[in-house]
Design a protein around this motif. Structure first.
Motif, mmCIF file in Angstrom:
data_model
loop_
_atom_site.group_PDB
_atom_site.id
_atom_site.type_symbol
_atom_site.label_atom_id
_atom_site.label_comp_id
_atom_site.label_asym_id
_atom_site.label_seq_id
_atom_site.Cartn_x
_atom_site.Cartn_y
_atom_site.Cartn_z
ATOM 1 N N ALA A 29 0.747 -1.158 -0.062
ATOM 2 C CA ALA A 29 -0.013 0.035 -0.045
ATOM 3 C C ALA A 29 0.874 1.229 -0.154
ATOM 4 C CB ALA A 29 -0.947 -0.015 0.953
ATOM 5 N N PHE A 30 1.945 1.269 0.886
ATOM 6 C CA PHE A 30 2.731 2.340 0.796
ATOM 7 C C PHE A 30 3.576 2.476 -0.728
ATOM 8 C CE2 PHE A 30 3.153 2.684 5.648
ATOM 9 C CZ PHE A 30 2.254 4.004 5.714
ATOM 10 N N SER A 31 4.021 1.544 -1.076
ATOM 11 C CA SER A 31 4.686 1.696 -2.331
ATOM 12 C C SER A 31 3.682 2.345 -3.633
ATOM 13 C CB SER A 31 5.247 0.446 -2.773
ATOM 14 O OG SER A 31 6.077 -0.345 -2.066
ATOM 15 N N TRP A 32 2.586 1.661 -3.639
ATOM 16 C CA TRP A 32 1.739 1.990 -4.617
ATOM 17 C C TRP A 32 1.090 3.427 -4.049
ATOM 18 C CZ3 TRP A 32 -3.448 3.693 -2.775
ATOM 19 C CH2 TRP A 32 -4.289 4.203 -4.122
ATOM 20 N N LEU A 33 0.974 4.080 -2.876
ATOM 21 C CA LEU A 33 0.789 5.399 -2.803
ATOM 22 C C LEU A 33 1.891 6.243 -3.123
ATOM 23 C CD1 LEU A 33 -1.789 6.702 -1.407
ATOM 24 C CD2 LEU A 33 -0.596 6.705 0.835
ATOM 25 N N LEU A 34 3.088 5.964 -2.638
ATOM 26 C CA LEU A 34 4.232 6.719 -2.979
ATOM 27 C C LEU A 34 4.320 6.883 -4.326
ATOM 28 C CD1 LEU A 34 6.576 8.204 -2.040
ATOM 29 C CD2 LEU A 34 8.038 6.207 -2.402
ATOM 30 N N GLY A 35 4.070 5.952 -5.315
ATOM 31 C CA GLY A 35 4.322 6.057 -6.631
ATOM 32 C C GLY A 35 3.154 6.820 -7.294
ATOM 33 N N TYR A 36 1.920 6.507 -6.804
ATOM 34 C CA TYR A 36 0.706 7.462 -7.367
ATOM 35 C C TYR A 36 1.039 8.685 -7.190
ATOM 36 C CZ TYR A 36 -4.312 8.324 -7.594
ATOM 37 O OH TYR A 36 -5.509 9.147 -8.035
ATOM 38 N N LEU A 40 3.664 10.252 -9.579
ATOM 39 C CA LEU A 40 3.493 10.252 -10.832
ATOM 40 C C LEU A 40 2.274 11.219 -10.998
ATOM 41 C CD1 LEU A 40 3.206 6.377 -11.686
ATOM 42 C CD2 LEU A 40 5.086 8.197 -12.589
ATOM 43 N N ALA A 41 1.435 11.357 -10.225
ATOM 44 C CA ALA A 41 0.347 12.402 -10.295
ATOM 45 C C ALA A 41 0.933 13.981 -10.273
ATOM 46 C CB ALA A 41 -0.715 12.422 -9.136
ATOM 47 N N ALA A 42 1.998 14.005 -9.233
ATOM 48 C CA ALA A 42 2.460 15.413 -8.950
ATOM 49 C C ALA A 42 3.347 15.751 -10.388
ATOM 50 C CB ALA A 42 3.462 15.266 -7.803
ATOM 51 N N LEU A 88 0.124 12.949 -20.239
ATOM 52 C CA LEU A 88 -0.496 12.007 -20.547
ATOM 53 C C LEU A 88 0.175 10.532 -20.383
ATOM 54 C CD1 LEU A 88 -3.084 10.745 -22.108
ATOM 55 C CD2 LEU A 88 -1.652 10.922 -24.329
ATOM 56 N N ARG A 89 1.456 10.483 -20.636
ATOM 57 C CA ARG A 89 2.240 9.305 -20.463
ATOM 58 C C ARG A 89 2.438 9.008 -18.911
ATOM 59 N NH1 ARG A 89 2.626 10.301 -25.286
ATOM 60 N NH2 ARG A 89 3.552 9.219 -26.720
ATOM 61 N N LEU A 90 2.537 10.135 -18.169
ATOM 62 C CA LEU A 90 2.732 10.027 -16.617
ATOM 63 C C LEU A 90 1.366 9.616 -15.940
ATOM 64 C CD1 LEU A 90 4.859 12.877 -15.586
ATOM 65 C CD2 LEU A 90 5.527 10.704 -15.608
ATOM 66 N N LEU A 91 0.111 9.924 -16.327
ATOM 67 C CA LEU A 91 -1.161 9.492 -16.332
ATOM 68 C C LEU A 91 -1.483 8.149 -16.611
ATOM 69 C CD1 LEU A 91 -3.094 12.601 -16.658
ATOM 70 C CD2 LEU A 91 -2.324 11.730 -14.244
ATOM 71 N N MET A 126 0.904 5.905 -16.950
ATOM 72 C CA MET A 126 1.736 4.902 -15.937
ATOM 73 C C MET A 126 1.135 5.014 -14.552
ATOM 74 S SD MET A 126 5.618 6.159 -17.284
ATOM 75 C CE MET A 126 6.097 5.954 -15.671
ATOM 76 N N ASN A 127 0.410 6.002 -14.230
ATOM 77 C CA ASN A 127 -0.178 6.009 -13.014
ATOM 78 C C ASN A 127 -1.469 4.887 -12.888
ATOM 79 O OD1 ASN A 127 -1.031 6.634 -10.439
ATOM 80 N ND2 ASN A 127 -1.201 8.894 -10.810
ATOM 81 N N SER A 128 -1.953 4.882 -14.083
ATOM 82 C CA SER A 128 -2.999 3.992 -13.945
ATOM 83 C C SER A 128 -2.617 2.326 -14.058
ATOM 84 C CB SER A 128 -4.255 4.249 -15.259
ATOM 85 O OG SER A 128 -3.400 3.921 -16.376
ATOM 86 N N LEU A 129 -1.459 2.329 -14.749
ATOM 87 C CA LEU A 129 -0.991 1.149 -14.683
ATOM 88 C C LEU A 129 -0.508 0.550 -13.585
ATOM 89 C CD1 LEU A 129 1.154 0.974 -18.332
ATOM 90 C CD2 LEU A 129 -0.718 -0.204 -17.699
ATOM 91 N N LEU A 130 0.126 1.609 -12.658
ATOM 92 C CA LEU A 130 0.619 1.057 -11.344
ATOM 93 C C LEU A 130 -0.468 0.932 -10.452
ATOM 94 C CD1 LEU A 130 2.949 1.352 -9.476
ATOM 95 C CD2 LEU A 130 2.222 3.825 -8.691
ATOM 96 N N THR A 131 -1.567 1.649 -10.594
ATOM 97 C CA THR A 131 -3.018 1.412 -9.851
ATOM 98 C C THR A 131 -3.686 -0.084 -10.079
ATOM 99 O OG1 THR A 131 -3.341 3.751 -9.391
ATOM 100 C CG2 THR A 131 -5.048 2.084 -9.156
ATOM 101 N N SER A 132 -3.430 -0.433 -11.523
ATOM 102 C CA SER A 132 -4.204 -1.555 -11.897
ATOM 103 C C SER A 132 -3.033 -2.614 -11.413
ATOM 104 C CB SER A 132 -3.904 -1.631 -13.383
ATOM 105 O OG SER A 132 -5.137 -0.698 -13.819
ATOM 106 N N GLY A 133 -1.892 -2.477 -11.389
ATOM 107 C CA GLY A 133 -1.019 -3.767 -10.968
ATOM 108 C C GLY A 133 -0.923 -3.923 -9.540
ATOM 109 N N TYR A 134 -0.977 -2.853 -8.968
ATOM 110 C CA TYR A 134 -1.472 -3.017 -7.250
ATOM 111 C C TYR A 134 -2.737 -3.713 -7.037
ATOM 112 C CZ TYR A 134 -2.610 -1.635 -2.573
ATOM 113 O OH TYR A 134 -3.339 -1.674 -1.350
ATOM 114 N N PHE A 135 -3.573 -3.462 -7.645
ATOM 115 C CA PHE A 135 -4.982 -4.187 -7.607
ATOM 116 C C PHE A 135 -4.778 -5.891 -8.152
ATOM 117 C CE2 PHE A 135 -6.787 -0.320 -6.356
ATOM 118 C CZ PHE A 135 -8.026 -0.671 -5.840
ATOM 119 N N LEU A 136 -4.285 -5.973 -9.003
ATOM 120 C CA LEU A 136 -3.961 -7.454 -9.627
ATOM 121 C C LEU A 136 -3.039 -8.124 -8.492
ATOM 122 C CD1 LEU A 136 -3.709 -6.863 -13.334
ATOM 123 C CD2 LEU A 136 -5.530 -7.868 -12.211
ATOM 124 N N VAL A 137 -2.155 -7.538 -8.196
ATOM 125 C CA VAL A 137 -1.213 -8.076 -7.394
ATOM 126 C C VAL A 137 -1.918 -8.612 -6.059
ATOM 127 C CG1 VAL A 137 0.919 -8.005 -5.831
ATOM 128 C CG2 VAL A 137 1.126 -7.435 -8.103
#
Length: 125
Positions: free
Chosen positions: A54-61, A64-66, A78-81, A83-94
Motif C-alpha cells: 500500500a505504501f509503495s503504491w501510494l508513493l508511486g501514485y 506520478l500525479a505530481a 498523458l504518459r505519466l497519467l 503510467m499512474n493507471s498501470l501502477l494502480t491496476s498492477g497493485y490491484f492485480l497483485v
C-alpha cells in the motif's frame, strides 16, 4: 471439556488474511494488527506485506500525479497519467493474486516485496 477459542479457528485466520490483502482498505486492519502486536506469525507477515504494498503504491501514485500536474507538455502529462493507471491496476492485480494464493491455502508471498517488508517493518512494528 474446553471450548475452542473462535480466534484460533483456522478458517477465521484465513479470512483475516483476505481482509489484510484487500487493496487500499486492508491497510487499516493490517496496521492495527501490527500496532497491537497480535495475530499469528503468518498474519503479521501478511500484514507487513500489505502495508508495504500500500505504501509503495501510494508513493508511486502521488509522485506520478505530481509529475503529471507539474508538466506543461501534454505529451508527458498523458504518459505519466497512463503510467499512474498501470501502477494502480498492477497493485490491484497483485493484491487479488495474493488473495487467490490464500484461497488455495498457499503462502501469500512476493519474493522481493516480502523481503523488503520484513526488513523495514519487521524492525519498527
Amino acid at each position: 471439556m474446553k471450548e475452542p477459542d473462535p480466534i484460533e479457528n483456522r478458517e477465521l485466520q484465513r479470512l483475516q488474511l483476505f481482509v489484510y490483502l484487500v487493496p487500499v482498505f486492508g491497510f487499516f486492519p493490517a496496521l492495527w494488527t501490527l500496532y497491537r502486536r497480535q495475530g499469528t506469525r503468518e498474519q503479521q507477515s501478511v500484514s507487513r506485506l500489505s502495508i508495504t504494498l500500500a505504501f509503495s503504491w501510494l508513493l508511486g501514485y502521488f509522485l506520478l500525479a505530481a509529475g503529471a500536474g507539474a508538466q506543461t507538455s501534454e505529451f508527458w502529462t498523458l504518459r505519466l497519467l497512463f503510467m499512474n493507471s498501470l501502477l494502480t491496476s498492477g497493485y490491484f492485480l497483485v493484491s487479488i493474486g495474493l488473495m487467490v494464493r490464500v484461497w488455495q491455502r498457499k503462502q501469500p508471498r512476493l519474493p522481493w516485496m516480502t523481503r523488503i517488508a520484513e526488513k523495514t517493518l519487521g524492525k519498527h512494528l
